[in-house]
Write a protein that holds these residues in place. Structure first.
Motif, PDB file in Angstrom:
ATOM      1  N   LYS A 135       0.820  -1.210   0.000  1.00 21.68           N
ATOM      2  CA  LYS A 135       0.000   0.000   0.000  1.00 21.68           C
ATOM      3  C   LYS A 135       0.855   1.261   0.000  1.00 21.68           C
ATOM      4  O   LYS A 135       0.456   2.277  -0.580  1.00 21.68           O
ATOM      5  CB  LYS A 135      -0.923   0.005   1.219  1.00 21.68           C
ATOM      6  CG  LYS A 135      -1.949  -1.127   1.245  1.00 21.68           C
ATOM      7  CD  LYS A 135      -2.913  -1.076   0.073  1.00 21.68           C
ATOM      8  CE  LYS A 135      -3.944   0.022   0.228  1.00 21.68           C
ATOM      9  NZ  LYS A 135      -4.955  -0.036  -0.854  1.00 21.68           N
ATOM     10  N   LEU A 136       2.022   1.213   0.633  1.00 21.28           N
ATOM     11  CA  LEU A 136       2.845   2.408   0.787  1.00 21.28           C
ATOM     12  C   LEU A 136       3.878   2.585  -0.321  1.00 21.28           C
ATOM     13  O   LEU A 136       4.339   3.693  -0.555  1.00 21.28           O
ATOM     14  CB  LEU A 136       3.580   2.366   2.126  1.00 21.28           C
ATOM     15  CG  LEU A 136       2.720   2.421   3.393  1.00 21.28           C
ATOM     16  CD1 LEU A 136       3.560   2.115   4.622  1.00 21.28           C
ATOM     17  CD2 LEU A 136       2.070   3.797   3.530  1.00 21.28           C
ATOM     18  N   SER A 137       4.234   1.501  -1.005  1.00 23.00           N
ATOM     19  CA  SER A 137       5.376   1.550  -1.923  1.00 23.00           C
ATOM     20  C   SER A 137       5.051   2.106  -3.299  1.00 23.00           C
ATOM     21  O   SER A 137       5.944   2.598  -3.998  1.00 23.00           O
ATOM     22  CB  SER A 137       5.968   0.147  -2.088  1.00 23.00           C
ATOM     23  OG  SER A 137       5.050  -0.691  -2.782  1.00 23.00           O
ATOM     24  N   GLY A 138       3.786   1.981  -3.724  1.00 29.73           N
ATOM     25  CA  GLY A 138       3.432   2.370  -5.082  1.00 29.73           C
ATOM     26  C   GLY A 138       3.877   1.371  -6.127  1.00 29.73           C
ATOM     27  O   GLY A 138       3.715   1.613  -7.336  1.00 29.73           O
ATOM     28  N   LEU A 139       4.400   0.243  -5.709  1.00 32.08           N
ATOM     29  CA  LEU A 139       4.858  -0.791  -6.640  1.00 32.08           C
ATOM     30  C   LEU A 139       3.704  -1.702  -7.042  1.00 32.08           C
ATOM     31  O   LEU A 139       2.740  -1.859  -6.286  1.00 32.08           O
ATOM     32  CB  LEU A 139       5.970  -1.626  -5.996  1.00 32.08           C
ATOM     33  CG  LEU A 139       7.281  -0.900  -5.700  1.00 32.08           C
ATOM     34  CD1 LEU A 139       8.216  -1.816  -4.918  1.00 32.08           C
ATOM     35  CD2 LEU A 139       7.957  -0.427  -6.984  1.00 32.08           C
ATOM     36  N   PRO A 140       3.798  -2.342  -8.199  1.00 34.65           N
ATOM     37  CA  PRO A 140       2.777  -3.333  -8.567  1.00 34.65           C
ATOM     38  C   PRO A 140       2.816  -4.506  -7.596  1.00 34.65           C
ATOM     39  O   PRO A 140       3.852  -4.807  -6.995  1.00 34.65           O
ATOM     40  CB  PRO A 140       3.178  -3.757  -9.983  1.00 34.65           C
ATOM     41  CG  PRO A 140       4.610  -3.369 -10.128  1.00 34.65           C
ATOM     42  CD  PRO A 140       4.815  -2.168  -9.261  1.00 34.65           C
ATOM     43  N   LYS A 141       1.675  -5.187  -7.463  1.00 34.50           N
ATOM     44  CA  LYS A 141       1.555  -6.216  -6.430  1.00 34.50           C
ATOM     45  C   LYS A 141       2.538  -7.364  -6.625  1.00 34.50           C
ATOM     46  O   LYS A 141       2.933  -8.014  -5.652  1.00 34.50           O
ATOM     47  CB  LYS A 141       0.123  -6.738  -6.338  1.00 34.50           C
ATOM     48  CG  LYS A 141      -0.428  -7.415  -7.579  1.00 34.50           C
ATOM     49  CD  LYS A 141      -1.911  -7.741  -7.385  1.00 34.50           C
ATOM     50  CE  LYS A 141      -2.533  -8.400  -8.602  1.00 34.50           C
ATOM     51  NZ  LYS A 141      -2.043  -9.769  -8.834  1.00 34.50           N
ATOM     52  N   ASN A 142       2.960  -7.620  -7.840  1.00 39.62           N
ATOM     53  CA  ASN A 142       3.905  -8.722  -8.061  1.00 39.62           C
ATOM     54  C   ASN A 142       5.323  -8.384  -7.609  1.00 39.62           C
ATOM     55  O   ASN A 142       6.192  -9.259  -7.572  1.00 39.62           O
ATOM     56  CB  ASN A 142       3.920  -9.142  -9.534  1.00 39.62           C
ATOM     57  CG  ASN A 142       4.253  -8.017 -10.475  1.00 39.62           C
ATOM     58  OD1 ASN A 142       3.585  -6.980 -10.475  1.00 39.62           O
ATOM     59  ND2 ASN A 142       5.273  -8.195 -11.292  1.00 39.62           N
TER      60      ASN A 142
END
Length: 326
Positions: A135-142
């Motif tokens: 939620k905090l990273s902004g990265l895609p879930k994979n």
């Protein structure tokens, strides 16, 4: 991901972080190993100590101590942060308040510094912290992966091996799924030995080792970490090597099957949480979630585990909102 220099970072250089860094270094997994800790002098000492060991190994990994933001250049960051004063007595969930606070501190800083790689998270409680990183990273879930039930699944295979005549655990395919904690379950319906369904293997060899006490084997796998913890005060080498294994599998595009805590988007009937399930792990992190056809009892147990995780996620988000509002 860099095509010329493989960079792995370790944040948190306590017992688990040191074990992970040592495995990355001595297995020659990365060209550069970056380590970072709130105690920068300690991290610097660890980096120098690791560097002293390289000449005696095949590794030529360069080891650097860096501030937190310096990890942003890494392909993979292995997360092993915790509050050193925290020692759980009954459940990994006891660690949540402290480790959630650390997560809310470090992830926005790494996001601002431009980290675009993959997180592999061992910090407990693993499923909830993995979700917060997502939620905090902004990265895609994979690209956000918790070690989850990976080590628990290894323990299950080893326990089962001892029951069925010391078959090499690597010839057994069996997984613990759900929470990395007391509510996890064994997916017995999917277990195989040498490709043969476990039920059939047991039937064919019952005269040799008798009926398998699945409850006993499952319970032993579920609680084996605590058996180690009560004797030495921590677990480090198993989970440290698991972190290194995840890094190696990503960097080498191994596309290996392992259990991991990953974000669900309808798989197993669940959404918006991280939970332990089997995945294919490769260059893109979670290449695919493998969807077992669980028995009705297994699905019920998995759902109960998911609800427990969701409850703690909700509690953590609400507490953070209340804190920031004040």
């Amino acid at each position: 991901m860099s095509e010329t220099v493989r960079r792995v970072g370790v944040v948190g250089i306590g017992n688990v972080g040191k074990a992970a860094a040592s495995a990355v270094l001595h297995e020659n997994i990365a060209d550069e190993l970056y380590i970072s800790d709130i105690d920068s002098e300690r991290a610097k000492g660890e980096a120098w100590d690791f560097a002293d060991s390289i000449e005696l190994t095949p590794s030529r990994t360069r080891v650097l101590e860096v501030p937190l933001e310096g990890l942003a250049v890494c392909d993979v960051i292995l997360v092993a942060v915790t509050e050193r004063s925290q020692i759980p007595t009954q459940s990994r969930l006891e660690l949540l308040k402290g480790t959630a606070a650390i997560t809310y501190d470090i992830v926005p800083k790494l996001r601002k510094a431009g980290f675009k790689g993959t997180y592999v998270i061992a910090t407990n409680p693993c499923d909830i912290i993995t979700y917060l990183f997502y939620k905090l990273s902004g990265l895609p879930k994979n690209h956000v992966i918790g070690t989850g039930t990976a080590l628990d699944s290894m323990r299950l295979r080893r326990q089962l091996s001892q029951v069925i005549g010391d078959v090499d655990p690597r010839s057994i395919n069996a997984f613990m799924i759900g929470e990395h904690g007391d509510s996890q379950i064994a997916a017995w319906s999917q277990a195989t030995v040498g490709g043969q369904p476990l039920d059939q293997f047991e039937e064919d060899n019952v005269d040799e080792f008798g009926p398998i006490d699945r409850d006993q084997v499952e319970d032993a796998a579920r609680h084996f970490g605590w058996e180690i913890h009560t004797r030495k005060g921590n677990t480090q080498f198993g989970i440290g090597n698991a972190l290194a294994f995840f890094a190696k599998s990503i960097l080498n595009d191994a596309r290996v099957v392992t259990a991991a805590s990953v974000i669900q988007n309808g798989e197993y009937g669940q959404n918006d949480l991280a939970i332990g399930v089997p995945i294919i792990l490769g260059r893109n992190g979670v290449e695919r979630i493998i969807k077992f056809r669980l028995s009705e009892k297994e699905q019920e147990g998995f759902n109960g585990s998911a609800e427990l995780i969701k409850g703690y996620i909700k509690q953590t988000l609400e507490e953070h909102e209340e804190t920031t509002a004040n």
